[in-house]
Design a protein around this motif. Sequence first.
Motif, short mmCIF file in Angstrom:
data_model
loop_
_atom_site.label_atom_id
_atom_site.label_comp_id
_atom_site.label_asym_id
_atom_site.label_seq_id
_atom_site.Cartn_x
_atom_site.Cartn_y
_atom_site.Cartn_z
N ASP A 81 0.84 -1.20 0.00
CA ASP A 81 0.00 0.00 0.00
C ASP A 81 0.87 1.25 0.00
O ASP A 81 1.99 1.24 0.52
N ASN A 83 0.31 5.35 1.11
CA ASN A 83 -0.58 6.33 1.72
C ASN A 83 0.03 7.72 1.66
O ASN A 83 1.25 7.88 1.82
N SER A 137 -5.45 10.47 6.04
CA SER A 137 -4.45 9.77 5.21
C SER A 137 -5.19 9.25 3.99
O SER A 137 -6.28 8.71 4.11
N GLU A 139 -5.15 6.72 0.82
CA GLU A 139 -4.55 5.53 0.21
C GLU A 139 -4.59 5.74 -1.30
O GLU A 139 -5.66 5.75 -1.90
#
Length: 208
Positions: A81, A83, A137, A139
């Motif tokens: 991921d 972010n 945040s 993603e």
Amino acid sequence: MNTKKKMNMGILAGALGIALIGGGTWAAFNDVETVNSSIAVGTLDLAANPSTLFNVENLKPGDWFEKTLTLSNAGSLDINDINLYLTPSNWQDVQHQNLPDNGVNTLNQFLQQFDVTITRGNTEIFKGSADTLSAQSLEVSGTANNGAVALAPEAEMNLKIKVEFKNDPSNYPNSRLQVQNKYQGENVNLTLEFEATQMPGEQVNLDK
């Protein structure tokens, strides 16, 4: 056989028994084999280009600009991921004595004047004000919780970031002065931090 001779023979037999027992634990043959092993740890390295996304001055309401940011995997491990965290700093309220409220405003009110749109490929992943983006945040990889690889080693991802200074014609009550006059002369620094995470741990195949 006299007593002294019997005692000497007993001592001799005991000594011989001890020697046999001790000799039974010693071997003349043995073999030694060496097996070599090594462990190497991979690297997780997210790179961003350019390092300074924009440095814009002298904006007026209605102005807009866009820039493409390239994220790449410069490490040896897959990235799971990614972010984004937006952090504003070095903002200062500029006073305007000619305005009904002296131009007093807050950092959040200033950030609300800027609409931000972030697109990954053909997918819009954020559309809202800069203050909304800074409060969360984001993603950006589209791989959260689905187990997919966001960036394999040497792979790239392009993010198009558009910023627009809102054009709000609202006036102060009972005045011809527009409210956005309070933001004249103000500025802010924006830091974009991209955090990359590793893929989940798994059993390593040693037969490769």
